[in-house]
Design a protein around this motif. Structure first.
Motif, PDB file in Angstrom:
ATOM      1  N   ASP A 445       0.835  -1.199   0.000  1.00 18.42           N
ATOM      2  CA  ASP A 445       0.000   0.000   0.000  1.00 18.42           C
ATOM      3  C   ASP A 445       0.870   1.251   0.000  1.00 18.42           C
ATOM      4  O   ASP A 445       0.556   2.246  -0.647  1.00 18.42           O
ATOM      5  CB  ASP A 445      -0.925  -0.003   1.219  1.00 18.42           C
ATOM      6  CG  ASP A 445      -1.957   1.119   1.127  1.00 18.42           C
ATOM      7  OD1 ASP A 445      -2.703   1.136   0.128  1.00 18.42           O
ATOM      8  OD2 ASP A 445      -1.988   1.986   2.028  1.00 18.42           O
ATOM      9  N   TYR A 446       2.017   1.168   0.726  1.00 24.89           N
ATOM     10  CA  TYR A 446       2.918   2.333   0.820  1.00 24.89           C
ATOM     11  C   TYR A 446       3.488   2.705  -0.551  1.00 24.89           C
ATOM     12  O   TYR A 446       3.425   3.850  -0.984  1.00 24.89           O
ATOM     13  CB  TYR A 446       4.059   2.008   1.798  1.00 24.89           C
ATOM     14  CG  TYR A 446       4.950   3.186   2.128  1.00 24.89           C
ATOM     15  CD1 TYR A 446       4.874   3.828   3.366  1.00 24.89           C
ATOM     16  CD2 TYR A 446       5.895   3.656   1.210  1.00 24.89           C
ATOM     17  CE1 TYR A 446       5.693   4.908   3.672  1.00 24.89           C
ATOM     18  CE2 TYR A 446       6.717   4.735   1.496  1.00 24.89           C
ATOM     19  CZ  TYR A 446       6.619   5.354   2.737  1.00 24.89           C
ATOM     20  OH  TYR A 446       7.434   6.417   3.041  1.00 24.89           O
ATOM     21  N   THR A 451      -3.719  -0.967  -1.584  1.00 22.82           N
ATOM     22  CA  THR A 451      -4.803  -1.083  -0.589  1.00 22.82           C
ATOM     23  C   THR A 451      -4.665  -2.325   0.283  1.00 22.82           C
ATOM     24  O   THR A 451      -3.861  -3.211   0.017  1.00 22.82           O
ATOM     25  CB  THR A 451      -6.229  -1.073  -1.221  1.00 22.82           C
ATOM     26  OG1 THR A 451      -6.459  -2.322  -1.883  1.00 22.82           O
ATOM     27  CG2 THR A 451      -6.398   0.085  -2.191  1.00 22.82           C
ATOM     28  N   ARG A 454      -8.982  -4.588   6.557  1.00 20.62           N
ATOM     29  CA  ARG A 454      -8.737  -4.510   8.005  1.00 20.62           C
ATOM     30  C   ARG A 454      -9.379  -5.704   8.712  1.00 20.62           C
ATOM     31  O   ARG A 454     -10.357  -6.267   8.239  1.00 20.62           O
ATOM     32  CB  ARG A 454      -9.324  -3.216   8.578  1.00 20.62           C
ATOM     33  CG  ARG A 454      -8.687  -1.928   8.046  1.00 20.62           C
ATOM     34  CD  ARG A 454      -9.342  -0.732   8.723  1.00 20.62           C
ATOM     35  NE  ARG A 454      -9.264  -0.828  10.181  1.00 20.62           N
ATOM     36  CZ  ARG A 454      -8.366  -0.186  10.932  1.00 20.62           C
ATOM     37  NH1 ARG A 454      -7.517   0.645  10.368  1.00 20.62           N
ATOM     38  NH2 ARG A 454      -8.341  -0.346  12.239  1.00 20.62           N
ATOM     39  N   PHE A 461      -9.017  -0.373   2.117  1.00 18.09           N
ATOM     40  CA  PHE A 461      -8.478   0.890   2.656  1.00 18.09           C
ATOM     41  C   PHE A 461      -7.113   1.218   2.072  1.00 18.09           C
ATOM     42  O   PHE A 461      -6.388   0.342   1.600  1.00 18.09           O
ATOM     43  CB  PHE A 461      -8.373   0.787   4.187  1.00 18.09           C
ATOM     44  CG  PHE A 461      -9.696   0.551   4.849  1.00 18.09           C
ATOM     45  CD1 PHE A 461     -10.497   1.627   5.229  1.00 18.09           C
ATOM     46  CD2 PHE A 461     -10.166  -0.740   5.054  1.00 18.09           C
ATOM     47  CE1 PHE A 461     -11.740   1.405   5.820  1.00 18.09           C
ATOM     48  CE2 PHE A 461     -11.400  -0.966   5.641  1.00 18.09           C
ATOM     49  CZ  PHE A 461     -12.197   0.108   6.032  1.00 18.09           C
ATOM     50  N   HIS A 462      -6.808   2.494   2.154  1.00 16.88           N
ATOM     51  CA  HIS A 462      -5.502   2.990   1.720  1.00 16.88           C
ATOM     52  C   HIS A 462      -5.075   4.069   2.709  1.00 16.88           C
ATOM     53  O   HIS A 462      -5.895   4.863   3.159  1.00 16.88           O
ATOM     54  CB  HIS A 462      -5.609   3.583   0.304  1.00 16.88           C
ATOM     55  CG  HIS A 462      -4.417   4.393  -0.122  1.00 16.88           C
ATOM     56  ND1 HIS A 462      -3.154   3.852  -0.239  1.00 16.88           N
ATOM     57  CD2 HIS A 462      -4.291   5.713  -0.448  1.00 16.88           C
ATOM     58  CE1 HIS A 462      -2.311   4.807  -0.624  1.00 16.88           C
ATOM     59  NE2 HIS A 462      -2.971   5.941  -0.754  1.00 16.88           N
ATOM     60  N   THR A 463      -3.818   4.060   3.052  1.00 15.90           N
ATOM     61  CA  THR A 463      -3.289   5.129   3.896  1.00 15.90           C
ATOM     62  C   THR A 463      -2.551   6.131   3.007  1.00 15.90           C
ATOM     63  O   THR A 463      -1.804   5.726   2.108  1.00 15.90           O
ATOM     64  CB  THR A 463      -2.341   4.557   4.968  1.00 15.90           C
ATOM     65  OG1 THR A 463      -3.125   3.825   5.904  1.00 15.90           O
ATOM     66  CG2 THR A 463      -1.579   5.649   5.702  1.00 15.90           C
ATOM     67  N   ASN A 464      -2.772   7.393   3.258  1.00 18.02           N
ATOM     68  CA  ASN A 464      -2.070   8.451   2.497  1.00 18.02           C
ATOM     69  C   ASN A 464      -0.659   8.607   3.061  1.00 18.02           C
ATOM     70  O   ASN A 464      -0.363   9.539   3.799  1.00 18.02           O
ATOM     71  CB  ASN A 464      -2.825   9.783   2.603  1.00 18.02           C
ATOM     72  CG  ASN A 464      -4.183   9.714   1.943  1.00 18.02           C
ATOM     73  OD1 ASN A 464      -4.367   9.049   0.923  1.00 18.02           O
ATOM     74  ND2 ASN A 464      -5.161  10.378   2.548  1.00 18.02           N
ATOM     75  N   TRP A 465       0.201   7.644   2.733  1.00 20.23           N
ATOM     76  CA  TRP A 465       1.532   7.577   3.334  1.00 20.23           C
ATOM     77  C   TRP A 465       2.340   8.850   3.105  1.00 20.23           C
ATOM     78  O   TRP A 465       3.058   9.298   3.994  1.00 20.23           O
ATOM     79  CB  TRP A 465       2.303   6.377   2.748  1.00 20.23           C
ATOM     80  CG  TRP A 465       1.645   5.058   3.047  1.00 20.23           C
ATOM     81  CD1 TRP A 465       0.835   4.342   2.228  1.00 20.23           C
ATOM     82  CD2 TRP A 465       1.731   4.326   4.272  1.00 20.23           C
ATOM     83  NE1 TRP A 465       0.399   3.198   2.852  1.00 20.23           N
ATOM     84  CE2 TRP A 465       0.945   3.159   4.108  1.00 20.23           C
ATOM     85  CE3 TRP A 465       2.392   4.523   5.491  1.00 20.23           C
ATOM     86  CZ2 TRP A 465       0.793   2.212   5.108  1.00 20.23           C
ATOM     87  CZ3 TRP A 465       2.249   3.567   6.486  1.00 20.23           C
ATOM     88  CH2 TRP A 465       1.449   2.423   6.295  1.00 20.23           C
ATOM     89  N   GLY A 469      -1.136  11.080   6.041  1.00 23.72           N
ATOM     90  CA  GLY A 469      -1.094   9.865   6.864  1.00 23.72           C
ATOM     91  C   GLY A 469      -2.465   9.340   7.256  1.00 23.72           C
ATOM     92  O   GLY A 469      -2.567   8.368   8.004  1.00 23.72           O
ATOM     93  N   ALA A 470      -3.512   9.959   6.728  1.00 21.55           N
ATOM     94  CA  ALA A 470      -4.859   9.516   7.086  1.00 21.55           C
ATOM     95  C   ALA A 470      -5.251   8.283   6.272  1.00 21.55           C
ATOM     96  O   ALA A 470      -4.742   8.054   5.180  1.00 21.55           O
ATOM     97  CB  ALA A 470      -5.852  10.646   6.808  1.00 21.55           C
ATOM     98  N   GLU A 471      -6.156   7.497   6.850  1.00 22.78           N
ATOM     99  CA  GLU A 471      -6.654   6.312   6.152  1.00 22.78           C
ATOM    100  C   GLU A 471      -7.948   6.659   5.426  1.00 22.78           C
ATOM    101  O   GLU A 471      -8.821   7.331   5.998  1.00 22.78           O
ATOM    102  CB  GLU A 471      -6.912   5.193   7.151  1.00 22.78           C
ATOM    103  CG  GLU A 471      -7.374   3.894   6.497  1.00 22.78           C
ATOM    104  CD  GLU A 471      -7.569   2.799   7.518  1.00 22.78           C
ATOM    105  OE1 GLU A 471      -8.597   2.816   8.227  1.00 22.78           O
ATOM    106  OE2 GLU A 471      -6.669   1.936   7.626  1.00 22.78           O
TER     107      GLU A 471
END
Ligand code: NDP
Length: 475
Positions: A445-446, A451, A454, A461-465, A469-471
Motif C-alpha cells: 500500500d505504501y 490497498t 482490516r 483501505f488505503h493510507t495516504n503515506w 497519513g490519514a486512512e
C-alpha cells in the motif's frame, strides 16, 4: 473375432502394456510407425497372448471391434499429435482414443476438444510405474468422458496393479484431469526423492557407512515410511561399483536429470496460486545440482561448515531424521493433493482426492503405506487439506520437535535441507494464526497504493503515506 483393444507405439512402454493386456486375455491389435519394431515385439513375445500385428494404420484400425479402443504410447508432444491426426480420418463416431504418454494436461485438454468435435472420445490416461509397471500392473489415471470410461475402464482396471483386491485405476475426471493428476504424482515423486536425498546426506554427515545407511533405510521401510522409494534407496546405497570397489552412489555424478513433469507441477501450482513449496524445492535442488558453472564458481568463493554432524546420541538423531523425513513427506503429499483440489476447482473437474490416494497405493513410483492412511482419512470426511486430518495432525505434532531439531542441526552443520525446511515452514505457515502478509500488504500500500483490508471492519483501505497519513476507504 475382432481385437477388443489396440496399442500404437511398440517402444518399451507400449509393448509392455500390450503384453500386459494380452496376459489378461485381451485380443490386442498392435501397430508401430516403424514396422520392424512391431515385428520384433511379436517375434519375442507373440506367444504370450492374442496379438494382432498390423503394418498399416488402416489395417490396425480395421482389426478393432467398435467402439474402437486405441491406446497411443508414443513419444509425448508432436509424435502424439501426428499419430492422432493420422488416426482421425480412419475412425468413426464413438471410438475412443487414449493417450497413455506423459502429456501436459493442457495439451490433453486441447486434443480432447478437437476429438470431441469429430465425435470421438479422447482419454488422457496418466500411467505410472515405468516399464515394469506397464508390464506387471501400473497405476492408471484416466481422464475423459464418463461414457468412454464405461467402455474402457474395465479393460484398464484389469491390467492395473491391484491392492486389497481393488485396481489402481479409477475414473479421474473430464479432459485433462487424468494427466493433471499424473503430473502432480510426479511432482510428489520429486519431493519424495529430495527428502530421501536429504536424509542420506544427514546420515553421511553423522559418519555412517553406505552399508549402515542401507540398513537404516531398510529398517525405516518396515515402519510408517514403508514405500517403494525407501525400499529401493536401501538397494541403491548397498550397491558396490565393480570397477572401483566404492559404493556406486559415490561414483555417480551428482547432477540430477529431469524430464519436465516436476517443473509442470510447480508452474501449474504457480498459475493456480497453490503453495507446493516442498515440491518446488525438489525441482530447484535438481536444477542447482545440474548447474556446474554456478557450483564451481561458488565452491571457490563461499565458506561454511563441512557438513559433519556431531551428536551425543547417534541412534536418537537417526530416529529424528526418520521423523523429519516422514513429516516432510506428509507435507509434500498434502501440497500435491491441495494442488489437485485447486486444479479441479479451476478446470471444473469433479476429482475425488481420496480415490486418487487409493490408486496410488500400488503400481506407481510413489506407492507408500502412507497412501492407505490418506485414502482412509479422505474417506472418513471431507478435508480441505490432508494436514487437518486428526490422526495426521496428531502425528505431525508428535514429530515436530524431531523435525525442528534435524533442520536446526542441518543448518548449523551446513547440510542443505531445502525440502525438510520448506516443508516445516509450510507446516508453520499453515498453522499460524497470523502471517507476515499483513506487513507485506502495508508495504504494497505504501509504495503502490495497492490497498489493504482490516481485521476489524469491512472494506478496502488505503493510507495516504506521503501526505497527511490519514486512512481512506477505497471501495
Ligand atoms: P519413447 O518415448 O521412446 O517413444 C518411442 C515411440 O514413439 C516409438 O514407438 C516411436 O515409433 C514413436 N514415435 C516417435 N516419433 C513418432 C512420430 N512422429 N509418429 C509416430 N510415432 C512416433 O517410448 P517409451 O515407450 O519410453 O514411452 C512412450 C510414452 O510413455 C511417452 O509419452 C513417455 O513419456 C510415456 N511414459 C514413459 C515411461 C517410461 O518409464 N519410459 C513411464 C510412463 C510414461 P518409431 O519406432 O517408428 O520411431
Amino acid at each position: 473375432q475382432l481385437a477388443n483393444i489396440g496399442v500404437i507405439g511398440m517402444a518399451v512402454m507400449g509393448s509392455n502394456l500390450a503384453r500386459n493386456l494380452a496376459h489378461h486375455g485381451h485380443r490386442v491389435a498392435v501397430f508401430n510407425r516403424t514396422t520392424a519394431r512391431t515385428d520384433e515385439m511379436i517375434a519375442a513375445h507373440g506367444s504370450e497372448g492374442d496379438f494382432r500385428p498390423a503394418a498399416e494404420l488402416a489395417d490396425f484400425v480395421a482389426s478393432l471391434e467398435r467402439p474402437r479402443r486405441i491406446i497411443i504410447m508414443v513419444k509425448a508432444g508432436g509424435p502424439t499429435d501426428a499419430t492422432i491426426d493420422a488416426l482421425i480420418p480412419l475412425l468413426e463416431p464413438g471410438d475412443i482414443v487414449v493417450d497413455g504418454g506423459n502429456a501436459f494436461f493442457e495439451d490433453t485438454r486441447r486434443r480432447e476438444e478437437k476429438l470431441r468435435g469429430a465425435g470421438l472420445h479422447f482419454v488422457g490416461a496418466g500411467i505410472s510405474g515405468g516399464e515394469v509397471g506397464a508390464l506387471e500392473g501400473p497405476s492408471i489415471m484416466p481422464g475423459g468422458s464418463k461414457e468412454s470410461y464405461a467402455a474402457l475402464g474395465p479393460i484398464l482396471e484389469s491390467i492395473a496393479a491391484q491392492v486389497d483386491g481393488e485396481p489402481c485405476c479409477t475414473y479421474i475426471g473430464t479432459d485433462g484431469a487424468g494427466h493433471f493428476v499424473k503430473m502432480v504424482h510426479n511432482g510428489i515423486e520429486y519431493a519424495d526423492m529430495q527428502f530421501i536425498g536429504e536424509a542420506y546426506e544427514l546420515l553421511k554427515g553423522l559418519g555412517l557407512s553406505h552399508t549402515e545407511m542401507a540398513d537404516v533405510f531398510a529398517t525405516w521401510n518396515t515402519g510408517d515410511l514403508d514405500s517403494y522409494l525407501i525400499e529401493i534407496t536401501s538397494e541403491v546405497l548397498r550397491k558396490v561399483d565393480a570397477a572401483t570397489g566404492k559404493p556406486l552412489v559415490e561414483v555417480i555424478v551428482d547432477a540430477a536429470g529431469m524430464k519436465g513433469t516436476g517443473t509442470w507441477t510447480v508452474q501449474s501450482a504457480l498459475n493456480l496460486g497453490t503453495p507446493v513449496s516442498a515440491i518446488a524445492e525438489a525441482v530447484f535442488a535438481r536444477a542447482i545440482s545440474s548447474s556446474p558453472d554456478l557450483r564451481a564458481a561458488s565452491q571457490a568463493a563461499l565458506a561454511g561448515p563441512s557438513g559433519a554432524i556431531a551428536v551425543d546420541d547417534r541412534a536418537a538423531f537417526i530416529d529424528q531424521i526418520r521423523q523429519a523425513l516422514w513429516a516432510s513427506k506428509v507435507v509434500a503429499y498434502a501440497q500435491g493433493l491441495d494442488e489437485i483440489r485447486m486444479g479441479a476447482a479451476d478446470y471444473g473437474w469433479d476429482i475425488n482426492v481420496g480415490e486418487v490416494a487409493k490408486i496410488w497405493r500400488g503400481g506407481c513410483i510413489i506407492r507408500a503405506k502412507l497412501l492407505e492412511r490418506i485414502r482412509s482419512e479422505y474417506a472418513a470426511g471431507s478435508l480441505t487439506t490432508l494436514l487437518e486430518a486428526p490422526s495426521v495432525a496428531k502425528e505431525l505434532a508428535a514429530s515436530q520437535d524431531a523435525w525442528r531439531a534435524v533442520v536446526a542441526a542441518a543448518v548449523t552443520a551446513g547440510v542443505p535441507v531445502p525440502g525438510f525446511s520448506s516443508a516445516l515452514a509450510h507446516y508453520d505457515q499453515a498453522r499460524a494464526p497470523r502471517l507476515n502478509a499483513a506487513l507485506t500488504q502495508g508495504l504494497r500500500d505504501y509504495f503502490g497504493a495497492h490497498t489493504y483490508r482490516r481485521v476489524d471492519k469491512e472494506g478496502t483501505f488505503h493510507t495516504n503515506w506521503s501526505t497527511d497519513g490519514a486512512e481512506v476507504r477505497e471501495d
